[in-house]
Structures are given as C-alpha cells and as structure tokens.
Design a protein around this motif. Structure first.
Motif, PDB file in Angstrom:
ATOM      1  N   ASN A 145      33.453  35.803  31.938  1.00  0.00           N
ATOM      2  CA  ASN A 145      34.803  35.784  32.493  1.00  0.00           C
ATOM      3  C   ASN A 145      35.767  36.587  31.631  1.00  0.00           C
ATOM      4  N   VAL A 146      36.731  37.221  32.299  1.00  0.00           N
ATOM      5  CA  VAL A 146      37.771  37.966  31.593  1.00  0.00           C
ATOM      6  C   VAL A 146      38.796  36.972  31.059  1.00  0.00           C
ATOM      7  N   VAL A 147      38.997  36.984  29.741  1.00  0.00           N
ATOM      8  CA  VAL A 147      39.960  36.103  29.088  1.00  0.00           C
ATOM      9  C   VAL A 147      40.829  36.955  28.184  1.00  0.00           C
ATOM     10  N   THR A 148      42.158  36.844  28.338  1.00  0.00           N
ATOM     11  CA  THR A 148      43.054  37.605  27.469  1.00  0.00           C
ATOM     12  C   THR A 148      43.060  36.979  26.089  1.00  0.00           C
ATOM     13  N   GLY A 149      43.170  37.823  25.082  1.00  0.00           N
ATOM     14  CA  GLY A 149      43.203  37.350  23.694  1.00  0.00           C
ATOM     15  C   GLY A 149      44.493  37.714  23.016  1.00  0.00           C
ATOM     16  N   LEU A 150      45.622  37.204  23.549  1.00  0.00           N
ATOM     17  CA  LEU A 150      46.917  37.582  22.997  1.00  0.00           C
ATOM     18  C   LEU A 150      47.067  37.124  21.562  1.00  0.00           C
ATOM     19  N   ARG A 151      46.312  36.104  21.135  1.00  0.00           N
ATOM     20  CA  ARG A 151      46.381  35.701  19.742  1.00  0.00           C
ATOM     21  C   ARG A 151      45.667  36.704  18.845  1.00  0.00           C
ATOM     22  N   ASN A 152      44.818  37.525  19.455  1.00  0.00           N
ATOM     23  CA  ASN A 152      44.157  38.595  18.721  1.00  0.00           C
ATOM     24  C   ASN A 152      44.533  39.899  19.392  1.00  0.00           C
ATOM     25  N   LEU A 153      45.509  40.578  18.826  1.00  0.00           N
ATOM     26  CA  LEU A 153      46.040  41.790  19.448  1.00  0.00           C
ATOM     27  C   LEU A 153      44.970  42.859  19.577  1.00  0.00           C
ATOM     28  N   MET A 154      44.003  42.893  18.639  1.00  0.00           N
ATOM     29  CA  MET A 154      42.944  43.892  18.714  1.00  0.00           C
ATOM     30  C   MET A 154      42.110  43.704  19.974  1.00  0.00           C
ATOM     31  N   GLN A 165      35.095  42.939  37.973  1.00  0.00           N
ATOM     32  CA  GLN A 165      34.851  42.566  39.366  1.00  0.00           C
ATOM     33  C   GLN A 165      35.491  41.208  39.626  1.00  0.00           C
ATOM     34  N   ARG A 166      35.456  40.802  40.958  1.00  0.00           N
ATOM     35  CA  ARG A 166      35.969  39.488  41.289  1.00  0.00           C
ATOM     36  C   ARG A 166      35.150  38.412  40.590  1.00  0.00           C
ATOM     37  N   GLY A 167      35.849  37.325  40.144  1.00  0.00           N
ATOM     38  CA  GLY A 167      35.197  36.288  39.370  1.00  0.00           C
ATOM     39  C   GLY A 167      35.023  34.993  40.129  1.00  0.00           C
ATOM     40  N   PRO A 168      34.698  33.891  39.422  1.00  0.00           N
ATOM     41  CA  PRO A 168      34.390  32.616  40.090  1.00  0.00           C
ATOM     42  C   PRO A 168      35.581  31.978  40.790  1.00  0.00           C
ATOM     43  N   ASP A 169      36.804  32.253  40.366  1.00  0.00           N
ATOM     44  CA  ASP A 169      37.985  31.637  40.980  1.00  0.00           C
ATOM     45  C   ASP A 169      38.709  32.583  41.929  1.00  0.00           C
ATOM     46  N   TRP A 170      37.995  33.596  42.410  1.00  0.00           N
ATOM     47  CA  TRP A 170      38.625  34.596  43.279  1.00  0.00           C
ATOM     48  C   TRP A 170      39.001  33.966  44.627  1.00  0.00           C
ATOM     49  N   ASP A 171      40.261  34.177  45.092  1.00  0.00           N
ATOM     50  CA  ASP A 171      40.709  33.673  46.392  1.00  0.00           C
ATOM     51  C   ASP A 171      41.681  34.639  47.051  1.00  0.00           C
ATOM     52  N   MET A 172      41.487  35.957  46.776  1.00  0.00           N
ATOM     53  CA  MET A 172      42.392  36.972  47.329  1.00  0.00           C
ATOM     54  C   MET A 172      41.729  37.774  48.451  1.00  0.00           C
ATOM     55  N   ASP A 173      40.762  37.196  49.127  1.00  0.00           N
ATOM     56  CA  ASP A 173      40.057  37.872  50.230  1.00  0.00           C
ATOM     57  C   ASP A 173      39.483  39.200  49.739  1.00  0.00           C
ATOM     58  N   ASP A 174      39.772  40.296  50.454  1.00  0.00           N
ATOM     59  CA  ASP A 174      39.230  41.611  50.093  1.00  0.00           C
ATOM     60  C   ASP A 174      40.282  42.491  49.443  1.00  0.00           C
ATOM     61  N   GLY A 210      42.813  33.299  32.160  1.00  0.00           N
ATOM     62  CA  GLY A 210      42.942  32.268  31.139  1.00  0.00           C
ATOM     63  C   GLY A 210      43.649  31.059  31.682  1.00  0.00           C
ATOM     64  N   ASP A 211      43.903  30.082  30.826  1.00  0.00           N
ATOM     65  CA  ASP A 211      44.562  28.830  31.204  1.00  0.00           C
ATOM     66  C   ASP A 211      43.794  28.097  32.306  1.00  0.00           C
ATOM     67  N   GLY A 212      42.467  28.119  32.223  1.00  0.00           N
ATOM     68  CA  GLY A 212      41.638  27.381  33.176  1.00  0.00           C
ATOM     69  C   GLY A 212      41.340  28.102  34.463  1.00  0.00           C
ATOM     70  N   ARG A 213      41.823  29.330  34.638  1.00  0.00           N
ATOM     71  CA  ARG A 213      41.562  30.081  35.862  1.00  0.00           C
ATOM     72  C   ARG A 213      41.056  31.470  35.491  1.00  0.00           C
ATOM     73  N   HIS A 214      39.938  31.870  36.155  1.00  0.00           N
ATOM     74  CA  HIS A 214      39.304  33.154  35.852  1.00  0.00           C
ATOM     75  C   HIS A 214      39.032  33.876  37.166  1.00  0.00           C
ATOM     76  N   ASP A 215      39.920  34.791  37.521  1.00  0.00           N
ATOM     77  CA  ASP A 215      39.773  35.546  38.770  1.00  0.00           C
ATOM     78  C   ASP A 215      38.811  36.711  38.626  1.00  0.00           C
TER      79      ASP A 215
END
Length: 696
Positions: A145-154, A165-174, A210-215
């Motif tokens: 899953n794509v997770v932002t790492g704002l605590r690690n700027l690198m 690609q679309r992930g497990p929480d995807w709900d935006m149709d096509d 992040g925050d429990g949702r991974h699109d």
C-alpha cells in the motif's frame, strides 16, 4: 615539577597540594611544542605562587586545544562523511569525478541529506563525493500500500514519480481509467494524501494514503536512488555533522546549518576585465570579458575544440554576486589553510597525503605556522569542558553539577567544581601543617552581622514589640476595630467609613471626602484605575515612599484615595474591611523575627553545603594517597582522554521546492525567518528566494 611541588609543600592545605600534583600529572603527556612549553611554564609559575585556579585554567586551555586538534583530525581521517545540499542549490550528479563527465540523470534537491561512498581529489585538487545509494529509502519502502511518510521527508520526496494502481480501499469507479491502469504520483500532501496523474489523461486527482485508508498500491519497479558524483563546493553542499561533540550526549556543539553571508560577495567596482573568477554554484573557472550596467560577461576557459566564441556563443552573463574569487569560497564553518597555492581543509590534506594522517598533520602545521591562525581553538574555548578538555553541552554540564557528579565522559573522573580549601587553624595534624600561608577567617561582614542580629532577636523575642501599644492600651482608649496589613503587619489601621474598599480607590481624595463640590473634570471627579496605581507602585524606587508615587488630581493637586498599605504598597481594594486581619501589636516584631530566622537558616545551609563540598573534595584527593612527610613518588601516567560517543542520527527538516502545502501553522520560514502570511506562496518577501518550513 618536583621543585614546584617541594616549594608548595606546607604553604597550602594537603588537599590543595594533591590538586597541584594532579595538575602537573596532566601536563606530563603533552607534546614537545612551543604552545605546550608556554602553557607548562605559566602553570608552574602560578603553582609556585599558590594560585592553583590560574594554573588549572592554563592547563585546561591547552588541553582544549589538544582535544580540538585530535577530534578534527579524527574526523578528517574518516573515509566517508554526512553532507546536506544547501537550500538554494540543486545538484545534477555526474558519472565520473570530472567536470567534463556526462550526467547520470539523477538530481539531489535542496536540503537532501546523504552519505558519501567515496571521496577523492581530481587533478586540479578539487574534492569530489560519490553519493552512497544506501542514504535513500530502499526498495522495501515501495511495496504494498502507498503510505505517505511526512515524518520522513526523504521518503516523501522519493514518492514523487512512482507508479501506482488502485488499492484495496478504492471506491472511485473508473476514475483511474480502468482496473490495471497505472498512474504517477506528482504530489504529496500533509493530510496523508497524494496527487496522481493517470496514464492517458491530464487531470490530477487526490487519493488517501494513510490514516487507515489506502486507495493506492505501488506498481512496477521501485525508483532507483540517486547515483553519481558531485563536486564538494561550499556553495552547493555542507557537512551535516560536526567533529566537536559533547562527551556526554554525543550531539554536535556547533550548528551545521549553512550561512550564505559567509561567502565573499563581489561588487561591480571591484571587478576587472581579464580577471579569473569562479562561478559560485559550480566553481567552474571563467574569465571576465566585459562589465556593463551591473552585469558581467564571462567566457569559460575550457571551450569545445574546434570552436570559437563567434561560432558557439560561449559568453555568459552573470551578476557580480554570482561569482567568487578563487580560494575565497571555502565555508568558514570548516577551517582551511593555504597549501600548495589553494585553500584546503583537513580532509583534503589527508587525501593529498594518500590517507597518511601524520604526513597531513605535518603539512598542516607547517602551513599554520606561516599563517598564524587559531580559529578552531578560539571557537572551542567558548564551550564548557573539564580540565582534560572533554567538551560538555551547557544542559549536560548543568545536570552534572546539580547531581554532584564528575565529568560525564567515559573513563574521566575529573571534578567539575573544585572548592577552595582554607585552613582555619594550624592544628599540626597533617604532614603539610605549618604557619606559612595560613588564612584566618574573621567574623566581620554582612553574614556575621546577620547571624548576630538573628540570635539577638531570638533571645529577646518575648519582649520585642510589646512596648509600643498593648491590648490594654487599646481597650482603655476605647479605639474602634483596628486592622493591620496582611502582608507586612503594619498598623494599626482605622476606618470610620464604609467597609467597601474598592469604590473610592483611585478617586480624587477631596472629591471622595466631599471637601469640594466642584468637579475635577468635565466628566466628574478625577479617577484612576487600580492597575495604574499598581504599576506606579511597582516602579517605585528604594528612596521613594508610596505617597510619592501616587497619582495626583490635576485640578486640586492632591493625591488620589489609596486603600492600601503605605508601608509596603499592598492594595486592599479587592478585600472587604471586615475580612482584614485584626491588629496584633506583636505581629510586626514576629514577622521581622521570622524573616531573620529564615535568612539565618539560609546562611547556615550555605555554610553546610560549602563544608560538605570541601570535605568531599578532600576525601577524593586523599583516596590512595599516603599521609607521609616525604615527597611522594613520581606522578602516575594519565591515560589519554576517550573519544566522544557516536553522533546521533541527523534530523531531516524543511520542505523542498516541490512542496505545495499551506504552512500558516508551521511557524516561521527557515530561510528568511518570516511567517507564512508575509510570503507570496512559497516565495520570500523581496523575491529571489524560496522559503522552506518544517512540516508539523
């Protein structure tokens, strides 16, 4: 040394004699140099005079110089180092350590921290750094899953350009163009979201990461870390760690941030045609061909073969501040000396010597004698340290002093505080007892007077204060209910009017007493607030009284009503008259007595602490030392001071030029020091610089 100790024998207490012996032990391992000889001569002369504090300062000063030199050369001998790209620079990595080598296609953005994998000098004596790919996030960061790492700027920077690609929480149709279609991350936001542009489209969309949702999930190969070489110019990178560190916590003593003002700025009137300069951003040598209206026309010396200026147009226009003179671009945060015609740092001298530190130190010492500079030593003298030269942060020193411990460096037992030991009488119980140099303590002074006063007050506490006015006198005089100040017990206070202490407080006294019916002002009687009176009393000097500072009515030239104590200035406006303490004729004397007792107790505690510290120092000095009248054997060898602990992991702070966040709640800009509201987007006031903020 033996002669100095022999002459000191009997002149001071035995504990101080042992301290002088220890100071001379510390100087035994010094090198044979002019500085060491001068420091030892000063220490011996002050020891013979009995001034051990001055001797300790001289020895500490030289030990600091030795420790500074040792740490700097230890850092220069490291084959790799930590570096950071300046906020105003962007580096394109090259395939080989040469200005003419091709570009690898990798770019280091501003404020990028990295480690060097290899450091070499080219044929022109310039330092080149090979970027270590292990300084950047590995392939494991770009799976699942794509997770932002704002605590690690690198990590956040590395997400830019990654395929998803679309992930497990995807709900935006096509919206992504269909299942299996890929997109590219083009932005990372503070709210755990990323901006994606899907293949086959131009519209950008935001998705949760992040925050429990991974699109989204990562797709394809992980991005490769930056690879290549760069020229170690102080206009491009600076060292991210410092050689001078605290021996207690390991943090650096000197801030490693870069200051742009350290570079020598050129002006138009100081330039001449035909002069050879360097481009500040790349250190490429250029030749000044013309100067016109604040612009400088320059040509590069290494032109393409077979072409001239008329064919290729190699003349480039610069501003004077875009250029620096040769040998003037060194970062002032790192000491450099003129060696072989160029300003070189310790690291460059080590590389020139093939890694031989001893040879590099000889070349450095020779150049230093010719230039007579001691910048690093003068800077290191500003830091706290023990007598052996172990640097300590102010906060670490404070903690060690409060805990009563010794130097926090591993293997060092030097005390951080050495109290003076005074002999009160010659009791003949120690082998150093004699009548020379005895210091007698007299009982004169403010402390002794205070103690005597307290003792007298304690003895006469049963009678003081009762002779002024007794309760029988009050009853016989038929006086009304009397009160006293609740702070200083001044009194007696009498009130023949109402018990409201706030209504007329600050009002013109003639108007309050109804002595004059004419109004003070057009709006009525003159009145000031309680806060204004309190401010006047707060600013009252020691030679003024409360009545001297009270505001006066401009019409009747009388002070305002003051419902408070004229002795201490305490205001009664917030207290009802019936709630004030009844007057006690003994209260004033008891209060003074209590104050004297407190001062006497404080002085006694101070004397006890001083005695305890002296006894503890003598106990430590007498450990392992035989109480004998003959001179002790030669002082033992002192082990060299230990090296500081490893530096802590450097912190990554500040946003880069690709940031599009709103920083209104992130404090001041790291570049110009102003808030977000003073900026135009990310551009600092005045233009020319892009701001940067620590992402909270």
């Amino acid at each position: 040394s033996a002669a100095a100790l022999r002459n000191l024998w009997g002149s001071v207490s035995f504990a101080d004699w042992l301290r002088a012996r220890h100071l001379l032990c510390l100087a035994q391992n010094w090198e044979n140099s002019n500085d060491a000889t001068e420091a030892l001569s000063l220490a011996l002369s002050t020891i013979q005079e009995g001034d051990l504090d001055s001797a300790a300062r001289a020895i500490r000063k030289h030990n600091i110089a030795r420790m500074t030199d040792k740490l700097l050369w230890r850092d220069a001998a490291h084959t790799v180092g930590d570096y950071c790209v300046l906020p105003t620079a962007k580096v394109m990595l090259q395939a080989f350590p040469s200005r003419s080598s091709p570009k690898t296609g990798f770019i280091l953005s501003p404020r990028t921290y990295f480690k060097s994998k290899q450091e070499i000098l080219d044929t022109d004596g310039k330092l080149w750094l090979q970027v270590d790919p292990r300084s950047f996030p590995g392939e494991g960061k770009f799976k699942g899953n794509v997770v932002t790492g704002l605590r690690n700027l690198m990590t956040s920077k590395a997400l830019i350009g990654v395929k998803v690609q679309r992930g497990p929480d995807w709900d935006m149709d096509d919206q992504d163009g269909g299942k299996g279609n890929e997109g590219v991350i083009v932005g990372v936001h503070r709210t755990s979201k990323v901006t994606v542009r899907w293949d086959g489209g131009t519209t950008k969309h935001e998705y949760c990461a992040g925050d429990g949702r991974h699109d989204l999930i990562f797709s394809g190969a992980a991005p490769q870390p930056p690879q290549g070489w760069l020229l170690a110019s102080s206009a491009v990178v600076h060292k991210a760690t410092n050689a001078l560190r605290c021996f207690s916590c390991g943090d650096g003593l000197v801030q490693t941030t870069h200051a742009a003002s350290k570079h020598a700025t050129l002006k138009e009137d100081a330039l001449k045609e035909g002069e050879q300069l360097l481009v500040a951003a790349t250190l490429e040598p250029v030749l000044v061909r013309a100067i016109n209206n604040g612009r400088v026309c320059c040509s590069f010396q290494n032109q393409a073969p077979g072409l001239n200026n008329s064919q290729g147009g190699f003349d480039i226009w610069y501003r004077p501040e875009d250029l620096v003179r040769p040998n003037s671009y060194k970062d002032c945060g790192e000491e450099s000396l003129q060696i072989h015609g160029q300003a070189r740092t310790r690291r460059e001298v080590v590389l020139m010597s093939g890694g031989d530190v001893d040879e590099a130190r000889e070349a450095w010492a020779k150049a230093k004698n010719q230039s007579a500079t001691n910048g690093e030593q003068c800077r290191s003298l500003r830091f706290a340290s023990c007598i052996q030269g172990h640097f300590i942060h102010a906060r670490c020193l404070q903690g060690a002093l409060f805990s009563g411990g010794t130097c926090p460096a591993v293997g060092c037992s030097e005390p951080l505080f050495v109290p003076p030991v005074r002999r009160l009488k010659n009791d003949g119980l120690c082998c150093g007892g004699s009548t020379r140099g005895i210091m007698h303590v007299d009982n004169e002074g403010g402390e002794a007077d205070l103690l005597r006063t307290a003792q007298a007050l304690i003895q006469s506490s049963g009678t003081d204060g009762a002779e002024i006015l007794t309760e029988e006198d009050i009853t016989a005089a038929d006086l009304p209910d009397l009160k006293m100040c609740p702070v200083c017990c001044s009194g007696p206070l009498m009130n023949e009017n109402c018990s409201d202490m706030q209504t007329h407080h600050g009002e013109c006294s003639r108007a309050a007493m109804r002595e004059d019916e004419s109004p003070c002002t057009e709006k009525g009687s003159f009145h000031v607030t309680a806060s204004e009176i309190a401010e006047k009393i707060k600013q009252m000097s020691s030679i003024e009284s409360v009545s001297d500072v009270l505001p006066r009515c401009p019409e009747h030239d009388v002070v305002v009503m003051f419902n408070g104590c004229l002795s201490c200035g305490h205001i009664f406006a917030d207290t009802d008259w019936d709630d004030m303490p009844d007057w006690n004729p003994k209260a004033k004397g008891l209060l003074v007595l209590d104050h004297k007792k407190r001062q006497a107790a404080g002085l006694l505690a101070k004397q006890v602490r001083a005695e305890v510290s002296q006894f503890a120092f003598e106990r430590d000095q007498l450990k392992g030392a035989a109480l004998c009248c003959s001179m002790c054997p030669s002082p033992p060898q002192v082990l060299p001071p230990p090296l500081p602990p490893p530096a802590t992991k450097y912190a990554i702070q500040g946003c880069d030029p690709s940031c599009d966040l709103n920083h209104s709640s992130d404090g001041d800009c790291l570049v110009c020091g102003r808030g977000w509201g003073s900026h135009s987007g990310h551009n600092c006031p005045g233009g020319g610089l892009r701001g940067s903020w620590i992402v909270q």
